[in-house]
Scaffold this active site. Structure first.
Site, PDB file in Angstrom:
ATOM      1  N   LYS A 165       1.988  -3.302   7.463  1.00 58.65           N
ATOM      2  CA  LYS A 165       2.191  -3.539   6.015  1.00 58.65           C
ATOM      3  C   LYS A 165       3.668  -3.306   5.640  1.00 58.65           C
ATOM      4  CE  LYS A 165      -0.527  -4.304   3.193  1.00 58.65           C
ATOM      5  NZ  LYS A 165      -1.057  -5.589   2.636  1.00 58.65           N
ATOM      6  N   TYR A 169      -1.655   0.076  11.187  1.00 58.82           N
ATOM      7  CA  TYR A 169      -1.900  -0.644   9.921  1.00 58.82           C
ATOM      8  C   TYR A 169      -0.695  -0.493   8.993  1.00 58.82           C
ATOM      9  CZ  TYR A 169      -3.467  -1.139   5.055  1.00 58.82           C
ATOM     10  OH  TYR A 169      -3.546  -1.465   3.723  1.00 58.82           O
ATOM     11  N   THR A 190       0.826  -1.206   0.000  1.00 61.76           N
ATOM     12  CA  THR A 190       0.000   0.000   0.000  1.00 61.76           C
ATOM     13  C   THR A 190       0.863   1.260   0.000  1.00 61.76           C
ATOM     14  OG1 THR A 190      -1.447   1.313   1.440  1.00 61.76           O
ATOM     15  CG2 THR A 190      -0.150  -0.361   2.524  1.00 61.76           C
ATOM     16  N   ASP A 191       0.287   2.356  -0.452  1.00 65.57           N
ATOM     17  CA  ASP A 191       0.999   3.647  -0.398  1.00 65.57           C
ATOM     18  C   ASP A 191       1.227   4.098   1.041  1.00 65.57           C
ATOM     19  OD1 ASP A 191      -1.699   4.202   0.160  1.00 65.57           O
ATOM     20  OD2 ASP A 191      -1.778   6.012  -1.072  1.00 65.57           O
ATOM     21  N   GLU A 192       0.461   3.505   1.981  1.00 66.45           N
ATOM     22  CA  GLU A 192       0.549   3.984   3.368  1.00 66.45           C
ATOM     23  C   GLU A 192       1.894   3.656   4.010  1.00 66.45           C
ATOM     24  OE1 GLU A 192      -3.040   3.825   5.640  1.00 66.45           O
ATOM     25  OE2 GLU A 192      -4.270   3.634   3.847  1.00 66.45           O
TER      26      GLU A 192
END
Ligand code: NAD
Ligand code: TYD
Length: 341
Positions: free
Chosen positions: A153, A149, A124-126
């Protein structure tokens, strides 16, 4: 081709399963999913009878179950399974650590015994954290996860890279921005706003609503994953994004307009702790190397999404019963009460 998909009963996973079954004939696909609150077999009702599709209920954090499914022998795994909601990770990070980190580790352990099996890791971009105004991060940017989160990831990604480096597992990592489209669980911004507005309920805006996200229609993400499956060199990392970050307020206003609902439904509530202000990715690498480009403009994707939720009220009602209600009441009651004080 024999493909193992983890988390295929979730939002992106179910769209991907449908996309892959439609786009190629010569395919056998196994969907390995625990069916948490976010997994819904109804999302794949239309392909359930396809003889090329098989569902196996199981937990990626259960090594025995993982080893067993791998014995079937696959050409590739596309790993979606995860706990995915930032707000839930702030409430309790433990399921995120278990599934996203330990679960990914278990899959990598199994994968290293099958040297030819391609491992597509859906990140993810997060993992990059918040992106300053006017900037889009490339794949070279430092990982700086800021929510539980995102941290889980990023940890998973580090394990994926470590297994590629140490054991030669042929991995490809895709870091995509926020997805939207049919079958998204209504705890995320776009389906939550649609679901509430349909019933003339308040739509909760965190903080000032000026946080930005780089939304991508889910079908475009599915196409990027398929290209990675077919063409990406092992060891590659790709950003996937529309490249058009937009503030939350604009998204919510557009949804209300689509549904013919008044802006008075917007309710400003207590902000998310540690809220990442802005996500924005530069996806020129995947465009250049794999020939990918988004095909669905945001407006069109949003129109298709609102239409889909309108036409699938039963799916929405089912997902919003039980556990969802408890989460919603717990989370949003607290948020708006705190805000009023
Ligand atoms: P989702 O929450 O809709 O679905 C997750 C799926 O994983 C569910 O079907 C759930 O039952 C399954 N699952 C959860 N824990 C499991 C376990 N221990 N074992 C087996 N199955 C398990 O998620 P999503 O939004 O479709 O996201 C899929 C992937 O894409 C995730 O890895 C997420 O981090 C990543 N991603 C999501 C977005 C987005 O905007 N939704 C953007 C970028 C990346
Ligand atoms: P979300 O869909 O949870 O995705 P993420 O936080 O992983 O990017 O949220 C998207 C944006 O919308 C984020 O800035 C938080 C905001 N938001 C609200 O303002 N209200 C809400 O009720 C939700 C769920 C999100």
């Amino acid at each position: 081709m024999k493909v193992l998909v983890t988390g295929g009963a979730g939002f992106i996973g179910s769209n991907f399963v449908r996309y892959l079954l439609k786009s190629r004939r010569d395919l056998e696909l196994f969907n390995f999913d625990k069916l948490t609150y976010a997994g819904n077999p109804e999302s794949l009702a239309d392909v359930a009878q396809d003889p090329r599709y098989h569902f196996v209920r199981g937990d990626i954090a259960d090594q025995q179950a993982v080893d067993q499914i791998f014995e079937r022998g696959f050409n590739a795994i596309v790993h979606f399974a995860a706990e995915t909601h930032v707000d839930r990770s702030i409430e309790d990070a433990s399921p995120f650590l278990k599934t996203n980190i330990l679960g990914t580790h278990g899959l990598l352990e199994a994968a290293r015994r099958f040297p030819a099996m391609r491992f597509i890791h859906i990140s993810t971009d997060e993992v990059y954290g918040s992106v300053p105004a006017g900037v889009s991060f490339t794949e070279e940017a430092t990982l700086n996860p800021r929510s539980p989160y995102a941290a889980s990831k990023a940890s998973a990604e580090h394990l994926v890279t470590a297994y590629a480096n140490t054991y030669g597992v042929p991995v490809v990592i895709l870091r995509c921005t926020n997805n939207f489209g049919p079958f998204q669980f209504p705890e995320k911004l776009i389906p939550l706003m649609i679901a509430n507005a349909r019933e003339d309920k308040a739509v909760p805006i965190y903080g000032d609503g000026l946080q930005e996200r780089d939304w991508l229609f889910v079908e475009d993400h599915c196409r990027a994953i398929t290209l990675a499956l077919d063409k990406a060199k092992p060891g590659s990392v790709y950003n996937v994004s529309s490249g058009v970050p937009q503030p939350n307020l604009k998204i919510v206003r557009t949804i209300l307009q689509h549904l013919g609902k008044p802006e008075s439904l917007m309710q400003y509530v207590q902000d998310r702790p540690g809220h990442d202000r802005r996500y924005a990715l530069d996806s020129s690498k995947i465009r250049r190397e794999l020939g990918w480009a988004p095909m669905v403009r945001f407006e069109e994707g949003l129109h298709r999404t609102t239409e889909w939720y309108q036409a699938n009220a039963m799916w929405l009602d089912h997902t919003r019963s039980g556990e969802y209600r408890k989460y919603y009441d717990r989370h949003y009651t607290r948020r708006s009460e705190t805000f009023r004080i």
